[in-house]
Design a protein around this motif. Structure first.
Motif, short mmCIF file in Angstrom:
data_model
loop_
_atom_site.label_atom_id
_atom_site.label_comp_id
_atom_site.label_asym_id
_atom_site.label_seq_id
_atom_site.Cartn_x
_atom_site.Cartn_y
_atom_site.Cartn_z
N TRP A 30 14.76 2.96 43.34
CA TRP A 30 14.87 1.27 43.18
C TRP A 30 14.36 0.89 44.62
O TRP A 30 14.53 1.26 45.37
CB TRP A 30 16.32 0.87 42.91
N LEU A 31 13.70 -0.32 44.57
CA LEU A 31 13.07 -0.88 45.66
C LEU A 31 13.30 -2.38 45.55
O LEU A 31 13.40 -3.15 44.50
CB LEU A 31 11.45 -0.91 45.47
N ARG A 32 13.50 -3.18 46.61
CA ARG A 32 13.60 -4.63 46.94
C ARG A 32 12.46 -4.67 48.11
O ARG A 32 12.92 -4.50 49.18
CB ARG A 32 15.06 -4.89 47.35
N THR A 33 11.86 -5.93 47.82
CA THR A 33 10.54 -6.05 48.83
C THR A 33 10.13 -7.39 48.57
O THR A 33 9.85 -7.85 47.38
CB THR A 33 9.45 -5.09 48.64
N PRO A 34 9.60 -8.07 49.69
CA PRO A 34 8.74 -9.06 49.45
C PRO A 34 7.33 -9.24 48.63
O PRO A 34 6.70 -10.02 48.24
CB PRO A 34 8.56 -9.99 50.86
N GLN A 35 7.13 -7.84 48.58
CA GLN A 35 5.81 -7.54 47.62
C GLN A 35 5.98 -7.64 46.08
O GLN A 35 5.21 -7.47 45.59
CB GLN A 35 5.26 -6.24 48.08
N LEU A 36 7.33 -7.74 45.79
CA LEU A 36 7.77 -7.61 44.43
C LEU A 36 7.36 -8.76 43.71
O LEU A 36 7.67 -9.77 43.83
CB LEU A 36 9.12 -7.19 44.27
N THR A 37 6.85 -8.44 42.56
CA THR A 37 6.46 -9.57 41.31
C THR A 37 7.90 -10.32 41.04
O THR A 37 8.85 -9.64 40.79
CB THR A 37 5.89 -8.96 40.15
N PRO A 38 7.56 -11.45 40.56
CA PRO A 38 8.99 -12.21 39.96
C PRO A 38 9.30 -11.86 38.76
O PRO A 38 10.05 -12.13 38.30
CB PRO A 38 8.46 -13.78 40.17
N GLY A 39 8.18 -10.88 37.77
CA GLY A 39 8.51 -10.59 36.66
C GLY A 39 7.26 -10.62 35.73
O GLY A 39 6.18 -10.85 36.28
N TYR A 40 7.61 -9.90 34.66
CA TYR A 40 6.44 -9.84 33.62
C TYR A 40 6.07 -10.94 32.76
O TYR A 40 7.06 -11.81 32.58
CB TYR A 40 6.73 -8.62 32.65
N LEU A 41 4.98 -11.48 32.65
CA LEU A 41 4.57 -12.46 31.77
C LEU A 41 4.90 -12.44 30.39
O LEU A 41 4.74 -11.47 29.82
CB LEU A 41 3.05 -12.61 32.00
N ASN A 42 5.60 -13.53 30.03
CA ASN A 42 6.08 -13.70 28.50
C ASN A 42 7.07 -12.42 28.11
O ASN A 42 7.17 -12.32 27.01
CB ASN A 42 4.65 -13.78 27.71
N LYS A 43 7.68 -11.75 29.02
CA LYS A 43 8.36 -10.74 28.67
C LYS A 43 9.78 -10.79 29.25
O LYS A 43 9.97 -9.77 30.02
CB LYS A 43 7.82 -9.44 29.00
N PRO A 44 10.74 -11.84 29.22
CA PRO A 44 11.95 -11.75 29.85
C PRO A 44 12.87 -10.72 29.74
O PRO A 44 13.48 -10.43 30.45
CB PRO A 44 12.51 -13.19 29.23
N GLU A 45 12.74 -10.07 28.56
CA GLU A 45 13.70 -9.02 28.27
C GLU A 45 13.38 -7.70 29.22
O GLU A 45 14.22 -7.00 29.73
CB GLU A 45 13.79 -8.42 26.78
N GLU A 46 11.98 -7.59 29.17
CA GLU A 46 11.45 -6.34 29.97
C GLU A 46 11.68 -6.78 31.35
O GLU A 46 11.99 -5.72 32.12
CB GLU A 46 10.03 -6.25 29.65
N THR A 47 11.65 -8.06 31.97
CA THR A 47 11.72 -8.40 33.30
C THR A 47 13.34 -8.14 33.41
O THR A 47 13.65 -7.51 34.60
CB THR A 47 11.65 -9.89 33.41
N ALA A 48 14.20 -8.46 32.72
CA ALA A 48 15.52 -8.38 32.96
C ALA A 48 15.89 -6.82 33.19
O ALA A 48 16.91 -6.36 33.74
CB ALA A 48 16.48 -9.08 31.99
#
Length: 528
Positions: A372-390
């Motif tokens: 598991w990673l936490r970094t300022p390089q991390l994307t805010p999430g997947y486009l059009n995919k809120p469930e996959e992002t969560a």
């Protein structure tokens, strides 16, 4: 700084320095900045609004570089479409990202749907291309309020008098995951993500203003685009070769005095097999970064012996983390490997945990678990995919990579396998990467990929796909006998299939999903 401001910085400081060299010519920083300014101006004049998307479908070349910096200046997002996809796949990407304009080379016309508005990057003959004609009348001025004394490595607070399009929190790139384990997902990358990546990578790999970076990886992949932005970040020269044969790469390294490059193992193995240094002068090479697939200790040692003055390194990262979050210290031939088997030291802008994927609890130090990673390089999430992002990013910002590995006391990361690729046979966990690395040490084997296949007695059993070196012969019984004593019995492949090549993504990763389905392979024999 944003990409556009970094380009403006070098335009003011070293306008006549070479920025990009392709087989068709060279653009200095002043020329590249004028190109980018014209393209951004033309986008605005064409009512392409801030936050809109434009797409590019092209091989590595000047337009890819121009468009990513024009996107930064104009506040738009560049969608880099993998031109190796099939028509249905590429059209699905375009439908998902909904670009206002598609900039494409004509050879990829079949990958574009009939409703897309296309501007062709190449013409039917000599003279300006449709793309060059399209932006010819744009405003060639440099980006607003550039600060030529601002160091691109330093943080810069947003100036309210600066152009509002220069927002470090805006998305500038949309890349799609390679889809090795499923359908591709759109990953927006912010200016801030790219800035942090550039600062970390350029320091660790000793990039400098006088460097010449050879761009071999496709720019639709995060590592390929990182090569572009890191090169411009330090004000170096980016060189795009005409091809990746040993002769083509050797010629450009020698003629352009290449200092840095990223090579996938397949290219690295060709350079070693053909003893490229016997024909070409590689003395300028300072750093070779290898990755995207397990290279194997033998290949890396052979490459280091061939280039004893060159520093070698690898990294670990994902599209979602804007490339590398762990980088191996540079090592030359004869240097002892300080952390054998490690993919590198976790960067100082990244927090890393190794957890039990079932409970989310941290495992004991040195134990295997999900990274598991936490970094300022991390994307805010997947486009059009809120469930996959969560599912991928926890509420407190931890990204579940889906990779199995462990972390030592000194912060070095060891990658074992993809969680989805781990084989469970008779209740035992088998890491496919471990088996692949051992199989690849056989003298006759060029490379190998391992998957689990259903077995009525054990649940799963190990199957290896093996590519032999040119002129070599081998059968499965001989290979399995050779593996005795080198790897535990339950890990040894029960099924071996010899193939001409392994199915790969554009970045060089083996497509395990294709191996499972039997896609995109040329079989030479089946021994089971």
């Amino acid at each position: 700084m944003t990409l556009a401001r970094t380009l403006a910085h070098h335009c003011h400081r070293r306008p006549n320095h070479r920025a990009v060299t392709t087989p068709t010519g060279t653009r200095t920083y002043a020329q590249l900045t004028a190109d980018v300014a014209r393209i951004a101006s033309t986008l605005r004049d064409g009512h392409v609004a801030r936050g809109s998307r434009i797409a590019v479908l092209a091989r590595n070349g000047l337009p890819c570089v121009q468009l990513v910096y024009a996107a930064s200046w104009s506040g738009t997002q560049l969608v880099c479409v993998n031109w190796r996809l099939g028509p249905e796949e590429s059209r699905a990407v375009l439908a998902d990202s909904a670009p206002v304009l598609v900039f494409a080379e004509r050879e990829f016309a079949h990958l574009i749907g009939p409703r897309e508005r296309v501007i062709w990057l190449d013409g039917p003959g000599h003279g300006p291309t449709p793309f060059e004609q399209w932006y010819a009348d744009g405003d060639p001025h440099t980006p607003p309020n550039p600060n030529p004394d601002q160091d691109p490595d330093q943080d810069q607070d947003q100036d309210p008098n600066q152009d509002p399009d220069q927002d470090p929190e805006s998305a500038v790139l949309l890349l799609y995951t390679t889809g090795t384990t499923g359908s591709p997902k759109g990953v927006p990358l912010l200016e801030r993500n790219l800035s942090h990546t550039c600062v970390q990578a350029t320091r660790r790999w000793r990039m400098h203003p006088d460097m010449t970076f050879l761009a071999c990886l496709p720019m639709f992949h995060v590592s390929g685009m990182s090569s572009v932005v890191c090169s411009v970040h330090v004000g170096g020269e980016l060189v795009v070769p005409s091809g990746t044969s040993v002769a083509e790469l050797g010629t450009v390294i020698e003629e352009r005095g290449v200092t840095h490059t990223v090579l996938v193992p397949t290219i690295l193995s060709r350079l070693v097999a053909e003893n490229a240094v016997a024909v070409h002068d590689f003395d300028s090479l300072e750093v070779v970064i290898y990755g995207a697939a397990p290279a194997g200790d033998t290949l890396v040692e052979q490459a280091m012996e061939m280039l004893p003055h060159t520093g070698f390194s690898q990294g670990y990262g994902l599209t979602e983390t804007c490339a590398g979050v762990a980088i191996e210290p540079l090592r030359r031939y004869g240097d002892a490997a300080g952390h054998p088997g490690s993919v590198g030291e976790v960067l100082d802008n990244c927090a890393c945990r190794v957890v039990d994927p079932r409970t989310g609890e941290d495992v004991a130090p040195g134990a295997d678990g999900e990274i598991w990673l936490r970094t300022p390089q991390l994307t805010p999430g997947y486009l059009n995919k809120p469930e996959e992002t969560a599912a991928a990013i926890t509420p407190d910002g931890w990204f579940r990579t889906g990779d199995i590995g462990c972390l030592d006391d000194e912060g070095f990361l060891y990658l074992k396998d993809r969680l989805k690729d781990m084989i469970i046979s008779g209740g035992e966990n088998i890491y496919s990467v471990e088996v692949e690395n051992v199989v690849a040490t056989h003298p006759a084997v060029l490379e190998a990929a391992v998957i689990g296949v259903p077995d009525p007695a054990w649940g799963e059993t190990v199957k290896a796909f093996v590519v032999l070196r040119r002129g070599e012969t081998l059968d499965s019984a001989t290979l399995r006998a050779w593996l005795e004593g080198r790897i535990a019995r339950y890990k040894r492949p029960r099924i071996v299939e010899f193939v001409d090549q392994l199915p790969r993504t554009g970045s060089g990763k083996v497509m395990k999903r294709a191996l499972l389905s039997g896609e995109r392979m040329d079989r030479t024999a089946l021994n089971s």
